[in-house]
Design a protein around this motif. Structure first.
Motif, PDB file in Angstrom:
ATOM      1  N   GLY A 150      -6.782   1.839  -4.363  1.00  0.00           N
ATOM      2  CA  GLY A 150      -5.911   2.463  -3.357  1.00  0.00           C
ATOM      3  C   GLY A 150      -6.711   3.129  -2.247  1.00  0.00           C
ATOM      4  N   LEU A 151      -7.810   3.783  -2.615  1.00  0.00           N
ATOM      5  CA  LEU A 151      -8.639   4.451  -1.601  1.00  0.00           C
ATOM      6  C   LEU A 151      -9.201   3.432  -0.620  1.00  0.00           C
ATOM      7  N   ARG A 152      -9.657   2.293  -1.161  1.00  0.00           N
ATOM      8  CA  ARG A 152     -10.207   1.266  -0.267  1.00  0.00           C
ATOM      9  C   ARG A 152      -9.106   0.581   0.536  1.00  0.00           C
ATOM     10  N   TRP A 153      -7.974   0.308  -0.116  1.00  0.00           N
ATOM     11  CA  TRP A 153      -6.873  -0.364   0.596  1.00  0.00           C
ATOM     12  C   TRP A 153      -6.317   0.491   1.729  1.00  0.00           C
ATOM     13  N   ALA A 154      -6.477   1.802   1.628  1.00  0.00           N
ATOM     14  CA  ALA A 154      -5.999   2.655   2.732  1.00  0.00           C
ATOM     15  C   ALA A 154      -6.917   2.508   3.952  1.00  0.00           C
ATOM     16  N   ILE A 155      -8.049   1.839   3.753  1.00  0.00           N
ATOM     17  CA  ILE A 155      -8.999   1.678   4.869  1.00  0.00           C
ATOM     18  C   ILE A 155      -9.008   0.235   5.372  1.00  0.00           C
ATOM     19  N   MET A 156      -9.028  -0.711   4.435  1.00  0.00           N
ATOM     20  CA  MET A 156      -9.020  -2.138   4.816  1.00  0.00           C
ATOM     21  C   MET A 156      -8.340  -2.944   3.705  1.00  0.00           C
ATOM     22  N   GLY A 157      -7.945  -4.164   4.043  1.00  0.00           N
ATOM     23  CA  GLY A 157      -7.185  -4.981   3.091  1.00  0.00           C
ATOM     24  C   GLY A 157      -8.053  -5.566   1.990  1.00  0.00           C
ATOM     25  N   PRO A 158      -7.418  -6.167   0.961  1.00  0.00           N
ATOM     26  CA  PRO A 158      -8.157  -6.664  -0.194  1.00  0.00           C
ATOM     27  C   PRO A 158      -9.191  -7.737   0.145  1.00  0.00           C
ATOM     28  N   SER A 159      -8.942  -8.532   1.178  1.00  0.00           N
ATOM     29  CA  SER A 159      -9.916  -9.593   1.496  1.00  0.00           C
ATOM     30  C   SER A 159     -11.178  -9.001   2.119  1.00  0.00           C
ATOM     31  N   LEU A 160     -11.022  -8.011   2.978  1.00  0.00           N
ATOM     32  CA  LEU A 160     -12.227  -7.374   3.551  1.00  0.00           C
ATOM     33  C   LEU A 160     -12.982  -6.578   2.486  1.00  0.00           C
ATOM     34  N   VAL A 161     -12.225  -5.989   1.560  1.00  0.00           N
ATOM     35  CA  VAL A 161     -12.884  -5.281   0.442  1.00  0.00           C
ATOM     36  C   VAL A 161     -13.752  -6.278  -0.339  1.00  0.00           C
ATOM     37  N   ASP A 196      -2.176   6.873 -16.150  1.00  0.00           N
ATOM     38  CA  ASP A 196      -3.519   6.317 -15.935  1.00  0.00           C
ATOM     39  C   ASP A 196      -3.489   5.090 -15.014  1.00  0.00           C
ATOM     40  N   ALA A 197      -2.417   4.313 -15.074  1.00  0.00           N
ATOM     41  CA  ALA A 197      -2.319   3.171 -14.143  1.00  0.00           C
ATOM     42  C   ALA A 197      -2.243   3.701 -12.706  1.00  0.00           C
ATOM     43  N   ASP A 198      -1.449   4.766 -12.499  1.00  0.00           N
ATOM     44  CA  ASP A 198      -1.353   5.370 -11.167  1.00  0.00           C
ATOM     45  C   ASP A 198      -2.705   5.929 -10.713  1.00  0.00           C
ATOM     46  N   LYS A 199      -3.367   6.627 -11.661  1.00  0.00           N
ATOM     47  CA  LYS A 199      -4.676   7.216 -11.337  1.00  0.00           C
ATOM     48  C   LYS A 199      -5.674   6.114 -10.978  1.00  0.00           C
ATOM     49  N   ALA A 200      -5.642   5.029 -11.739  1.00  0.00           N
ATOM     50  CA  ALA A 200      -6.587   3.921 -11.499  1.00  0.00           C
ATOM     51  C   ALA A 200      -6.392   3.360 -10.087  1.00  0.00           C
ATOM     52  N   VAL A 201      -5.124   3.200  -9.686  1.00  0.00           N
ATOM     53  CA  VAL A 201      -4.876   2.660  -8.341  1.00  0.00           C
ATOM     54  C   VAL A 201      -5.254   3.691  -7.269  1.00  0.00           C
ATOM     55  N   THR A 202      -4.825   4.944  -7.480  1.00  0.00           N
ATOM     56  CA  THR A 202      -5.054   5.978  -6.452  1.00  0.00           C
ATOM     57  C   THR A 202      -6.536   6.204  -6.195  1.00  0.00           C
ATOM     58  N   TYR A 203      -7.315   6.338  -7.276  1.00  0.00           N
ATOM     59  CA  TYR A 203      -8.739   6.697  -7.100  1.00  0.00           C
ATOM     60  C   TYR A 203      -9.666   5.481  -7.123  1.00  0.00           C
ATOM     61  N   GLY A 204      -9.091   4.296  -7.258  1.00  0.00           N
ATOM     62  CA  GLY A 204      -9.883   3.066  -7.200  1.00  0.00           C
ATOM     63  C   GLY A 204      -9.471   2.259  -5.973  1.00  0.00           C
TER      64      GLY A 204
END
Ligand SMILES: NC(=O)c1ccc[n+]([C@@H]2O[C@H](COP(=O)([O-])OP(=O)(O)OC[C@H]3O[C@@H](n4cnc5c(N)ncnc54)[C@H](O)[C@@H]3O)[C@@H](O)[C@H]2O)c1
Length: 321
Positions: free
Chosen positions: A228-239, A218-226
Protein backbone atom coordinates in the motif's frame (compact mmCIF):
# COMPACT_ATOMS: atom_id res chain seq x y z
CA UNK A 1 -15.42 22.44 -28.21
CA UNK A 2 -12.03 22.85 -26.58
CA UNK A 3 -11.51 21.87 -22.97
CA UNK A 4 -10.32 25.33 -21.99
CA UNK A 5 -13.70 26.77 -23.10
CA UNK A 6 -15.38 24.88 -20.25
CA UNK A 7 -16.00 27.53 -17.58
CA UNK A 8 -19.51 26.66 -16.37
CA UNK A 9 -20.58 23.19 -15.30
CA UNK A 10 -23.72 21.63 -13.88
CA UNK A 11 -23.97 18.88 -11.29
CA UNK A 12 -27.26 17.09 -11.84
CA UNK A 13 -28.02 14.97 -8.79
CA UNK A 14 -26.32 16.28 -5.65
CA UNK A 15 -26.08 13.32 -3.28
CA UNK A 16 -22.86 11.78 -1.90
CA UNK A 17 -21.05 12.02 -5.25
CA UNK A 18 -22.76 15.04 -6.80
CA UNK A 19 -22.02 17.44 -3.92
CA UNK A 20 -18.39 16.40 -3.91
CA UNK A 21 -18.02 16.99 -7.67
CA UNK A 22 -19.64 20.42 -7.23
CA UNK A 23 -17.17 21.30 -4.49
CA UNK A 24 -14.24 20.12 -6.61
CA UNK A 25 -15.31 22.14 -9.65
CA UNK A 26 -15.65 25.25 -7.53
CA UNK A 27 -12.24 24.64 -5.92
CA UNK A 28 -10.97 24.69 -9.51
CA UNK A 29 -12.64 28.10 -10.05
CA UNK A 30 -15.47 26.94 -12.31
CA UNK A 31 -19.00 28.34 -11.96
CA UNK A 32 -21.16 25.45 -10.78
CA UNK A 33 -24.93 24.94 -11.08
CA UNK A 34 -26.24 22.27 -8.74
CA UNK A 35 -29.58 20.65 -9.44
CA UNK A 36 -31.56 18.19 -7.34
CA UNK A 37 -35.22 17.35 -6.94
CA UNK A 38 -36.06 19.21 -3.74
CA UNK A 39 -34.90 22.14 -1.60
CA UNK A 40 -34.14 19.64 1.20
CA UNK A 41 -31.71 17.73 -1.05
CA UNK A 42 -30.04 21.00 -2.03
CA UNK A 43 -29.77 22.08 1.63
CA UNK A 44 -28.09 18.77 2.44
CA UNK A 45 -25.65 19.25 -0.46
CA UNK A 46 -24.90 22.79 0.74
CA UNK A 47 -24.23 21.51 4.27
CA UNK A 48 -21.98 18.72 3.00
CA UNK A 49 -20.02 21.24 0.93
CA UNK A 50 -19.63 23.54 3.93
CA UNK A 51 -18.55 20.71 6.25
CA UNK A 52 -16.04 19.44 3.68
CA UNK A 53 -14.64 22.95 3.30
CA UNK A 54 -14.20 23.23 7.08
CA UNK A 55 -12.31 19.94 6.95
CA UNK A 56 -10.14 21.25 4.10
CA UNK A 57 -9.50 24.40 6.15
CA UNK A 58 -8.54 22.33 9.20
CA UNK A 59 -5.99 20.58 6.97
CA UNK A 60 -4.62 23.86 5.50
CA UNK A 61 -5.93 23.20 1.98
CA UNK A 62 -8.06 26.36 1.89
CA UNK A 63 -8.01 29.39 4.17
CA UNK A 64 -10.98 31.02 5.86
CA UNK A 65 -11.25 33.90 3.37
CA UNK A 66 -11.49 31.53 0.41
CA UNK A 67 -14.49 29.64 1.79
CA UNK A 68 -17.07 32.29 0.88
CA UNK A 69 -15.56 32.65 -2.62
CA UNK A 70 -15.70 28.89 -3.19
CA UNK A 71 -19.27 28.71 -1.88
CA UNK A 72 -20.17 31.80 -3.91
CA UNK A 73 -19.33 30.05 -7.18
CA UNK A 74 -21.90 27.31 -6.46
CA UNK A 75 -25.52 28.06 -7.43
CA UNK A 76 -28.38 25.81 -6.31
CA UNK A 77 -31.62 25.25 -8.16
CA UNK A 78 -34.54 22.85 -8.39
CA UNK A 79 -35.02 23.90 -12.04
CA UNK A 80 -33.19 21.60 -14.44
CA UNK A 81 -33.52 24.24 -17.15
CA UNK A 82 -31.77 26.86 -15.04
CA UNK A 83 -29.04 24.38 -14.08
CA UNK A 84 -28.05 23.23 -17.56
CA UNK A 85 -29.03 25.95 -20.02
CA UNK A 86 -25.71 27.81 -20.10
CA UNK A 87 -23.14 25.21 -19.12
CA UNK A 88 -20.56 23.53 -21.33
CA UNK A 89 -20.23 20.36 -19.23
CA UNK A 90 -22.67 18.36 -17.09
CA UNK A 91 -21.81 15.80 -14.45
CA UNK A 92 -24.79 13.55 -13.85
CA UNK A 93 -24.76 11.81 -10.46
CA UNK A 94 -28.31 10.52 -10.17
CA UNK A 95 -29.37 7.12 -8.83
CA UNK A 96 -27.72 4.05 -10.36
CA UNK A 97 -30.64 3.00 -12.57
CA UNK A 98 -31.09 2.97 -16.34
CA UNK A 99 -34.67 4.14 -16.00
CA UNK A 100 -33.76 7.20 -13.93
CA UNK A 101 -30.59 8.07 -15.85
CA UNK A 102 -32.42 7.80 -19.20
CA UNK A 103 -35.10 10.14 -17.90
CA UNK A 104 -32.44 12.55 -16.62
CA UNK A 105 -30.71 12.38 -20.03
CA UNK A 106 -33.94 13.38 -21.73
CA UNK A 107 -34.47 16.33 -19.36
CA UNK A 108 -30.88 17.54 -19.67
CA UNK A 109 -30.98 17.38 -23.47
CA UNK A 110 -34.21 19.35 -23.57
CA UNK A 111 -32.61 22.44 -22.07
CA UNK A 112 -28.93 22.36 -22.95
CA UNK A 113 -26.89 23.23 -26.06
CA UNK A 114 -26.31 20.31 -28.43
CA UNK A 115 -22.55 20.25 -27.86
CA UNK A 116 -22.65 20.30 -24.04
CA UNK A 117 -20.84 17.20 -22.79
CA UNK A 118 -22.82 14.97 -20.44
CA UNK A 119 -20.67 12.81 -18.16
CA UNK A 120 -22.31 10.17 -15.99
CA UNK A 121 -20.75 9.18 -12.65
CA UNK A 122 -22.21 5.70 -13.07
CA UNK A 123 -20.37 2.95 -11.20
CA UNK A 124 -21.08 0.34 -13.81
CA UNK A 125 -24.00 1.03 -16.12
CA UNK A 126 -23.35 1.16 -19.86
CA UNK A 127 -23.17 4.61 -21.45
CA UNK A 128 -24.74 3.21 -24.64
CA UNK A 129 -27.81 2.22 -22.66
CA UNK A 130 -28.00 5.50 -20.68
CA UNK A 131 -27.87 7.43 -24.00
CA UNK A 132 -30.13 4.93 -25.82
CA UNK A 133 -32.91 7.45 -26.48
CA UNK A 134 -30.72 10.54 -26.65
CA UNK A 135 -30.94 13.04 -29.49
CA UNK A 136 -27.17 13.53 -29.32
CA UNK A 137 -25.74 10.26 -27.95
CA UNK A 138 -22.29 11.29 -29.20
CA UNK A 139 -21.90 13.75 -26.30
CA UNK A 140 -22.50 11.19 -23.53
CA UNK A 141 -19.56 9.63 -21.66
CA UNK A 142 -19.03 7.71 -18.43
CA UNK A 143 -16.77 9.45 -15.91
CA UNK A 144 -16.54 7.20 -12.89
CA UNK A 145 -15.07 8.97 -9.84
CA UNK A 146 -13.71 7.52 -6.65
CA UNK A 147 -15.36 8.65 -3.48
CA UNK A 148 -14.93 11.47 -2.52
CA UNK A 149 -14.32 13.06 -5.94
CA UNK A 150 -13.11 16.31 -4.35
CA UNK A 151 -10.14 14.39 -2.92
CA UNK A 152 -9.46 11.34 -5.09
CA UNK A 153 -7.93 12.35 -8.46
CA UNK A 154 -8.89 9.23 -10.46
CA UNK A 155 -11.69 9.37 -13.09
CA UNK A 156 -12.33 6.29 -15.24
CA UNK A 157 -13.62 7.35 -18.66
CA UNK A 158 -15.83 5.09 -20.77
CA UNK A 159 -17.47 5.50 -24.15
CA UNK A 160 -20.85 4.36 -25.34
CA UNK A 161 -21.19 2.87 -28.83
CA UNK A 162 -22.10 6.31 -30.24
CA UNK A 163 -19.81 8.54 -28.16
CA UNK A 164 -17.57 10.59 -30.45
CA UNK A 165 -13.79 10.46 -30.08
CA UNK A 166 -13.81 14.25 -30.02
CA UNK A 167 -16.05 14.31 -26.93
CA UNK A 168 -13.89 11.74 -25.17
CA UNK A 169 -10.73 13.71 -25.95
CA UNK A 170 -12.29 16.97 -24.82
CA UNK A 171 -13.51 15.42 -21.56
CA UNK A 172 -10.09 13.89 -20.93
CA UNK A 173 -8.36 17.22 -21.57
CA UNK A 174 -10.86 18.98 -19.32
CA UNK A 175 -10.19 16.63 -16.42
CA UNK A 176 -6.45 17.04 -16.94
CA UNK A 177 -6.82 20.82 -16.92
CA UNK A 178 -8.49 20.65 -13.52
CA UNK A 179 -5.83 18.29 -12.12
CA UNK A 180 -7.81 15.07 -12.23
CA UNK A 181 -6.13 11.87 -13.42
CA UNK A 182 -8.37 10.44 -16.14
CA UNK A 183 -7.81 6.92 -17.42
CA UNK A 184 -9.59 5.70 -20.55
CA UNK A 185 -11.12 2.26 -20.91
CA UNK A 186 -10.49 1.18 -24.52
CA UNK A 187 -13.30 -1.38 -24.20
CA UNK A 188 -16.25 -1.70 -21.86
CA UNK A 189 -15.41 -3.79 -18.79
CA UNK A 190 -17.70 -4.49 -15.84
CA UNK A 191 -16.36 -2.81 -12.71
CA UNK A 192 -14.01 -0.70 -14.84
CA UNK A 193 -10.31 -0.90 -13.91
CA UNK A 194 -10.05 -0.14 -10.23
CA UNK A 195 -12.95 -2.08 -8.80
CA UNK A 196 -11.60 -5.17 -10.55
CA UNK A 197 -8.13 -4.64 -9.08
CA UNK A 198 -9.58 -3.94 -5.62
CA UNK A 199 -11.72 -7.07 -5.73
CA UNK A 200 -8.83 -9.25 -6.93
CA UNK A 201 -6.90 -8.17 -3.84
CA UNK A 202 -9.89 -8.51 -1.53
CA UNK A 203 -10.78 -11.97 -2.83
CA UNK A 204 -7.32 -13.08 -1.72
CA UNK A 205 -7.73 -11.33 1.67
CA UNK A 206 -10.91 -13.36 2.13
CA UNK A 207 -9.15 -16.54 1.04
CA UNK A 208 -6.23 -16.07 3.46
CA UNK A 209 -8.58 -15.28 6.36
CA UNK A 210 -10.96 -18.16 5.66
CA UNK A 211 -8.04 -20.59 5.37
CA UNK A 212 -6.75 -19.38 8.76
CA UNK A 213 -3.48 -18.05 7.33
CA UNK A 214 -3.91 -14.60 8.89
CA UNK A 215 -6.42 -12.33 10.59
CA UNK A 216 -8.29 -9.46 8.95
CA UNK A 217 -6.13 -7.15 11.05
CA UNK A 218 -2.85 -8.63 9.81
CA UNK A 219 -4.01 -8.69 6.18
CA UNK A 220 -4.83 -4.97 6.49
CA UNK A 221 -1.50 -4.29 8.20
CA UNK A 222 0.37 -6.21 5.49
CA UNK A 223 -1.23 -4.11 2.75
CA UNK A 224 -0.94 -0.78 4.60
CA UNK A 225 2.72 -1.10 5.59
CA UNK A 226 3.82 -3.12 2.56
CA UNK A 227 2.50 -2.72 -0.98
CA UNK A 228 0.00 0.00 0.00
CA UNK A 229 2.82 2.42 0.81
CA UNK A 230 4.40 1.84 -2.58
CA UNK A 231 1.09 1.86 -4.46
CA UNK A 232 0.33 5.29 -3.00
CA UNK A 233 3.41 6.48 -4.92
CA UNK A 234 3.38 4.45 -8.15
CA UNK A 235 1.45 1.58 -9.70
CA UNK A 236 2.27 -2.14 -9.41
CA UNK A 237 4.06 -2.29 -12.78
CA UNK A 238 6.48 0.52 -11.92
CA UNK A 239 7.03 -1.07 -8.51
CA UNK A 240 8.00 -4.31 -10.30
CA UNK A 241 10.18 -2.37 -12.75
CA UNK A 242 12.28 -1.25 -9.78
CA UNK A 243 12.07 -4.71 -8.19
CA UNK A 244 13.62 -6.18 -11.35
CA UNK A 245 16.80 -4.10 -10.99
CA UNK A 246 18.94 -4.36 -14.12
CA UNK A 247 16.61 -7.02 -15.50
CA UNK A 248 13.66 -4.58 -15.35
CA UNK A 249 10.06 -5.76 -15.04
CA UNK A 250 10.35 -8.42 -17.76
CA UNK A 251 13.42 -9.89 -16.06
CA UNK A 252 11.57 -9.98 -12.75
CA UNK A 253 8.53 -11.67 -14.26
CA UNK A 254 10.62 -14.28 -16.04
CA UNK A 255 12.86 -14.91 -13.04
CA UNK A 256 10.00 -15.26 -10.55
CA UNK A 257 7.49 -16.93 -12.85
CA UNK A 258 8.05 -20.53 -11.65
CA UNK A 259 7.55 -19.38 -8.07
CA UNK A 260 4.64 -17.03 -8.90
CA UNK A 261 2.96 -19.86 -10.75
CA UNK A 262 3.00 -22.00 -7.58
CA UNK A 263 1.32 -19.18 -5.59
CA UNK A 264 -1.23 -18.49 -8.31
CA UNK A 265 -2.29 -22.13 -8.37
CA UNK A 266 -2.79 -21.98 -4.61
CA UNK A 267 -4.70 -18.68 -4.64
CA UNK A 268 -8.46 -18.10 -4.72
CA UNK A 269 -10.34 -18.01 -7.99
CA UNK A 270 -13.89 -18.21 -6.60
CA UNK A 271 -16.61 -16.17 -8.27
CA UNK A 272 -18.78 -15.56 -5.19
CA UNK A 273 -17.59 -14.62 -1.71
CA UNK A 274 -18.41 -17.34 0.85
CA UNK A 275 -21.72 -16.70 2.58
CA UNK A 276 -20.12 -16.62 6.02
CA UNK A 277 -17.42 -14.08 5.08
CA UNK A 278 -19.31 -10.80 5.76
CA UNK A 279 -19.75 -11.83 9.41
CA UNK A 280 -16.10 -12.93 9.65
CA UNK A 281 -15.01 -9.61 8.13
CA UNK A 282 -17.13 -7.60 10.57
CA UNK A 283 -15.72 -9.44 13.60
CA UNK A 284 -12.21 -9.05 12.21
CA UNK A 285 -12.70 -5.32 11.74
CA UNK A 286 -14.09 -4.94 15.28
CA UNK A 287 -11.03 -6.74 16.65
CA UNK A 288 -8.68 -4.56 14.58
CA UNK A 289 -10.41 -1.37 15.78
CA UNK A 290 -9.99 -2.45 19.44
CA UNK A 291 -6.23 -2.57 18.92
CA UNK A 292 -5.89 0.89 17.37
CA UNK A 293 -5.14 4.07 19.34
CA UNK A 294 -7.76 6.79 18.90
CA UNK A 295 -5.41 9.15 17.01
CA UNK A 296 -5.26 6.76 14.05
CA UNK A 297 -8.97 5.98 14.28
CA UNK A 298 -10.75 3.32 16.33
CA UNK A 299 -14.37 3.88 15.34
CA UNK A 300 -16.00 4.84 12.05
CA UNK A 301 -15.92 8.61 12.71
CA UNK A 302 -12.31 8.82 13.94
CA UNK A 303 -11.21 6.38 11.22
CA UNK A 304 -12.77 8.61 8.52
CA UNK A 305 -11.14 11.70 10.04
CA UNK A 306 -7.73 9.98 10.10
CA UNK A 307 -8.16 8.70 6.53
CA UNK A 308 -8.99 12.20 5.24
CA UNK A 309 -6.09 13.80 7.11
CA UNK A 310 -3.61 11.25 5.72
CA UNK A 311 -5.19 11.43 2.26
CA UNK A 312 -4.75 15.20 2.19
CA UNK A 313 -1.08 14.86 3.23
CA UNK A 314 -0.50 12.33 0.45
CA UNK A 315 -2.29 14.49 -2.11
CA UNK A 316 -0.09 17.42 -1.09
CA UNK A 317 2.98 15.24 -1.68
CA UNK A 318 1.57 14.39 -5.12
CA UNK A 319 1.01 18.15 -5.68
CA UNK A 320 -2.66 17.43 -6.20
CA UNK A 321 -3.77 19.89 -3.51
N1 LIG B 1 -21.31 6.51 -3.55
C1 LIG B 1 -20.21 6.09 -4.14
O1 LIG B 1 -19.24 5.64 -3.49
C2 LIG B 1 -20.07 6.19 -5.64
C3 LIG B 1 -18.78 6.14 -6.20
C4 LIG B 1 -18.63 6.31 -7.58
C5 LIG B 1 -19.76 6.48 -8.39
N2 LIG B 1 -21.00 6.49 -7.81
C6 LIG B 1 -22.17 6.71 -8.71
O2 LIG B 1 -22.60 8.06 -8.57
C7 LIG B 1 -24.02 8.15 -8.79
C8 LIG B 1 -24.68 8.80 -7.59
O3 LIG B 1 -24.43 8.01 -6.44
P1 LIG B 1 -24.57 8.63 -4.97
O4 LIG B 1 -23.85 7.69 -4.08
O5 LIG B 1 -24.20 10.07 -4.98
O6 LIG B 1 -26.14 8.48 -4.74
P2 LIG B 1 -27.08 9.37 -3.78
O7 LIG B 1 -28.32 8.58 -3.57
O8 LIG B 1 -26.32 9.87 -2.60
O9 LIG B 1 -27.43 10.65 -4.70
C9 LIG B 1 -28.29 10.60 -5.80
C10 LIG B 1 -28.96 11.97 -5.91
O10 LIG B 1 -29.70 12.01 -7.13
C11 LIG B 1 -30.92 12.71 -6.86
N3 LIG B 1 -31.91 12.38 -7.88
C12 LIG B 1 -32.79 11.35 -7.91
N4 LIG B 1 -33.53 11.42 -9.05
C13 LIG B 1 -33.09 12.51 -9.73
C14 LIG B 1 -33.47 13.14 -10.96
N5 LIG B 1 -34.42 12.63 -11.72
N6 LIG B 1 -32.80 14.25 -11.33
C15 LIG B 1 -31.82 14.74 -10.57
N7 LIG B 1 -31.41 14.22 -9.39
C16 LIG B 1 -32.06 13.11 -8.99
C17 LIG B 1 -31.31 12.26 -5.46
O11 LIG B 1 -32.23 13.18 -4.89
C18 LIG B 1 -29.94 12.25 -4.77
O12 LIG B 1 -29.63 13.49 -4.16
C19 LIG B 1 -24.49 6.72 -9.05
O13 LIG B 1 -24.55 6.49 -10.44
C20 LIG B 1 -23.39 5.88 -8.41
O14 LIG B 1 -23.28 4.60 -8.99
C21 LIG B 1 -21.19 6.37 -6.47
Amino acid sequence: MEAKEIKRVACVGAGVIGYSWALYYSLKKLEVYVYDLTEEKLELAKKRIHDSLLNLMKNDVVDENEISLIEGRIHYTTSIEEAVKEVQFITESGPESYEVKQKMAEEMERYTASDTIIASSTSGLLVSEIAKNAIHPERFIGAHPYNPPHLIPLVELTKGDKTSDEVLECAKAFYQLIDKEPVVLQKEALGFICNRIQMAVYREVCNLVMKGVCSIEDADKAVTYGPGLRWAIMGPSLVFELGGGEGHIDGLMKHLNPSISLWLHDMADFKDFPEEFPEVARKGVEEALKNRPREIGNDDASLAEYRDKMLISLLKLHKKL
